[in-house]
Design a protein around this motif. Structure first.
Motif, PDB file in Angstrom:
ATOM      1  N   SER A 210      18.074 -88.336  93.610  1.00 55.27           N
ATOM      2  CA  SER A 210      19.450 -88.597  92.792  1.00 55.27           C
ATOM      3  C   SER A 210      19.499 -87.715  91.639  1.00 55.27           C
ATOM      4  N   THR A 212      22.369 -88.108  89.598  1.00 49.99           N
ATOM      5  CA  THR A 212      23.458 -88.733  88.833  1.00 49.99           C
ATOM      6  C   THR A 212      22.989 -88.945  87.387  1.00 49.99           C
ATOM      7  N   ARG A 213      24.131 -89.160  86.559  1.00 50.60           N
ATOM      8  CA  ARG A 213      23.752 -89.365  85.003  1.00 50.60           C
ATOM      9  C   ARG A 213      23.000 -90.657  84.824  1.00 50.60           C
ATOM     10  N   ARG A 214      22.871 -91.484  85.698  1.00 53.15           N
ATOM     11  CA  ARG A 214      22.559 -92.939  85.587  1.00 53.15           C
ATOM     12  C   ARG A 214      20.995 -92.969  86.070  1.00 53.15           C
ATOM     13  N   HIS A 413      24.273 -89.201  79.403  1.00 55.53           N
ATOM     14  CA  HIS A 413      23.349 -89.127  80.420  1.00 55.53           C
ATOM     15  C   HIS A 413      22.021 -89.547  79.996  1.00 55.53           C
TER      16      HIS A 413
END
Length: 429
Positions: A210, A212-214, A413
Motif C-alpha cells: 500500500s 496511501t498516506r495512512r 502523511h
C-alpha cells in the motif's frame, strides 16, 4: 550552571551553559543571531560584537549549520521568542564544525528528505511531531496505569496470524515457519485471563503493498484487553483514553503544536463522550450523498472521511457485518449477522485510529469459526483453550500510534510520525 533549553526559564537573569547545535544563523555588522537547538528545544543566542572579543564574534558569524557548540550566556526574557527567552551569549566553544550539511533552509523533495531521514528529524517541524508522539506515549502509560491496567509484552515472532497470513512477513524459525506479528491481540486475551486488564505497546508488521498516506509497513500499536468488559463498556474506555491523550498533548506540547501551525481549537473539542452511529446508518448516509456502496462492503478512506465530516469529534461506527470482520468478534445476540464491534474514525480526514470488539467467549462458537475460516486447530489450540478454562465476557481494541500522531499533530502523511518509517520500497536509512 549547565542546563538545557527546556529548563532555561528556571534561570532568568542568570548565566548558564548549554550544549547544542547551530540550526540557523544570521548577522548584521554588529550583532550575530544564532538559532540554537539542543534536542529539548530551540532558543536564539544573541552575540553583540562590542561585548565579546573579535575572534569569538567572527567564529559565530562563520559557523556552518549543524556545528556542535557549547555556549555560555545570560538568560533574558523575550516576548517575541516562542519559548519566552533568549540567551545573551558571552562565550562560545566549538565542539565540532559541520561541513556541507545537506538539509539547508530551503525546499527539498520528499524522496531527498526521506533518504536523509537520520538528519531530517533534527528539523523544527519533524522535531515537534516526534515530541508530540512522545507525549502520546507518555499519556498512554499514564492513562492505563491510572485505570488499573498492567503492561504485557506479546511476542513479535509468531507461528500463526491473528487475521490470516496473506499480509504477513514470513521467516524461518529454525525448522519451523514463523511470521512477524501483525497484532498482539490474541496473546493479550490470554494475558487478560491472567491479569484482568492489560495493554501492550509494540511494533506490528503488515506486508500490504500500500502507498496511501495512512499506511506503513512497520507501525506501533497500543492494544488493551479487558476481562469482564462488554462492548459498550469498552467504547467508554476508548473515548476516555483518546480524550486523555489529546488533552495531555494540548497541555504539554503547546510550543510543538504552534511550530506545526496546528489549529488547537479543533483539538479542544475532543472530550468524551463521542458520537456513535451504526454501520447501517453510515451506509445510508453515504448512499444519500451519492457514494457507490452497498451493505456488506467495507469502508474505504473516502467513505470514512465523508462520515467524519458530519462530526467535530471522533465518531464510532458500530455493528459492522460479521462477514467482513475478524473471526474472533462476537456476534450481536439480537442480530447475528453483525458484530459487537466498532471503528473510531478521527475528524479532518484522518480515518480509522481504533478498531475494537467484544471477543467470542463461547467455546463451541469459536470452534465453528475455526472451521469457517480454515484455521489450524493445532496452531490455535492455545487460543481455543482460553474458552475452555474459565471463559468470561471480554473486549479489547487496538489504536494505531502513527495515525493518531498524524491526526493530533495535523500531519498529512504518516511517514513523518515515526522516526524511521518503513514504507513500500523503502528500507533505508
Amino acid at each position: 550552571m549547565k542546563t538545557t533549553i527546556q529548563h532555561i526559564g528556571n534561570y532568568k537573569g542568570e548565566k548558564v551553559r548549554i550544549g547544542g547545535w547551530i540550526a540557523n544563523k544570521r548577522s548584521s555588522g554588529k550583532i550575530a543571531f544564532l538559532q540554537l537547538r539542543d534536542g529539548t528545544g530551540y532558543i536564539q543566542g544573541v552575540i553583540v560584537k562590542s561585548e565579546v572579543d573579535e575572534k569569538l564574534f567572527q567564529t559565530a558569524k562563520n559557523l556552518p549549520q549543524e556545528s556542535a557548540v557549547y555556549v555560555e550566556g545570560t538568560v533574558q526574557e523575550d516576548e517575541r521568542s516562542p519559548s519566552g527567552y533568549e540567551l545573551q551569549v558571552s562565550s562560545l566553544e566549538v565542539i565540532h564544525e559541520s561541513t556541507d550539511y545537506p538539509i539547508t533552509p530551503k525546499e527539498h523533495g520528499t524522496e531527498f528528505l526521506m533518504d536523509h531521514r537520520h538528519l531530517w528529524i533534527r528539523s523544527k517541524k519533524q522535531h515537534a511531531i516526534l515530541r508530540i508522539r512522545n507525549e502520546i506515549i507518555n499519556a498512554t502509560y499514564e492513562f492505563f496505569r491510572k485505570e488499573g491496567f498492567i503492561k504485557v509484552d506479546p511476542p513479535i515472532l509468531t507461528g500463526s496470524s491473528a487475521e490470516g497470513t496473506t499480509n504477513l512477513f514470513h521467516t524461518k524459525y529454525f525448522d519451523e515457519d514463523a511470521y512477524l506479528s501483525q497484532s498482539g491481540q490474541l496473546y493479550m486475551e490470554a494475558a487478560a485471563m491472567a491479569f484482568n486488564r492489560v495493554f501492550s505497546f509494540g511494533p506490528t508488521f503488515r506486508a500490504e503493498k500500500s502507498k496511501t498516506r495512512r499506511h506503513l509497513i512497520e507501525f506501533w500499536m497500543i492494544e488493551p484487553e479487558m476481562a469482564f468488559v462488554d462492548h459498550n463498556e469498552s467504547l467508554v474506555i476508548q473515548e476516555q483514553y483518546v480524550t486523555h491523550v489529546v488533552q495531555s498533548v494540548l497541555e504539554k506540547c503547546q510550543l510543538e503544536l504552534k511550530a506545526l501551525g496546528r489549529n488547537t481549537s479543533i483539538l479542544e473539542k475532543i472530550q468524551a463522550p463521542f458520537p456513535r452511529i451504526t454501520y447501517d446508518k453510515a451506509v445510508e448516509m453515504l448512499q444519500k450523498e451519492g457514494h457507490e456502496i452497498t451493505w456488506g462492503e467495507d469502508f474505504g478512506a473516502p467513505h470514512e472521511t465523508a462520515i467524519a465530516e458530519k462530526f467535530d469529534k471522533p465518531v464510532f461506527i458500530t455493528h459492522y457485518p460479521l462477514e467482513i470482520k475478524a473471526f474472533y468478534m462476537k456476534p450481536d445476540p439480537d442480530r447475528e449477522n453483525v458484530a459487537l464491534c466498532a471503528d473510531l474514525i478521527a475528524p479532518e480526514g484522518y480515518g480509522e485510529i481504533i478498531g475494537g470488539s467484544q471477543r467470542i467467549d463461547d467455546l463451541e462458537l469459536m470452534k465453528q469459526r475455526y472451521k469457517e475460516h480454515n484455521l489450524s486447530e493445532e496452531a490455535y489450540r492455545w487460543y481455543l483453550e482460553l474458552r475452555q478454562y474459565g471463559s468470561v465476557p471480554h473486549s479489547g481494541f487496538g489504536l494505531g500510534l502513527e495515525r493518531t500522531v498524524a491526526w493530533i499533530a495535523g500531519v498529512e502523511h504518516v511517514r513523518e510520525t515515526i522516526p524511521f518509517p518503513r514504507l513500500l520500497n523503502r528500507l533505508y536509512p
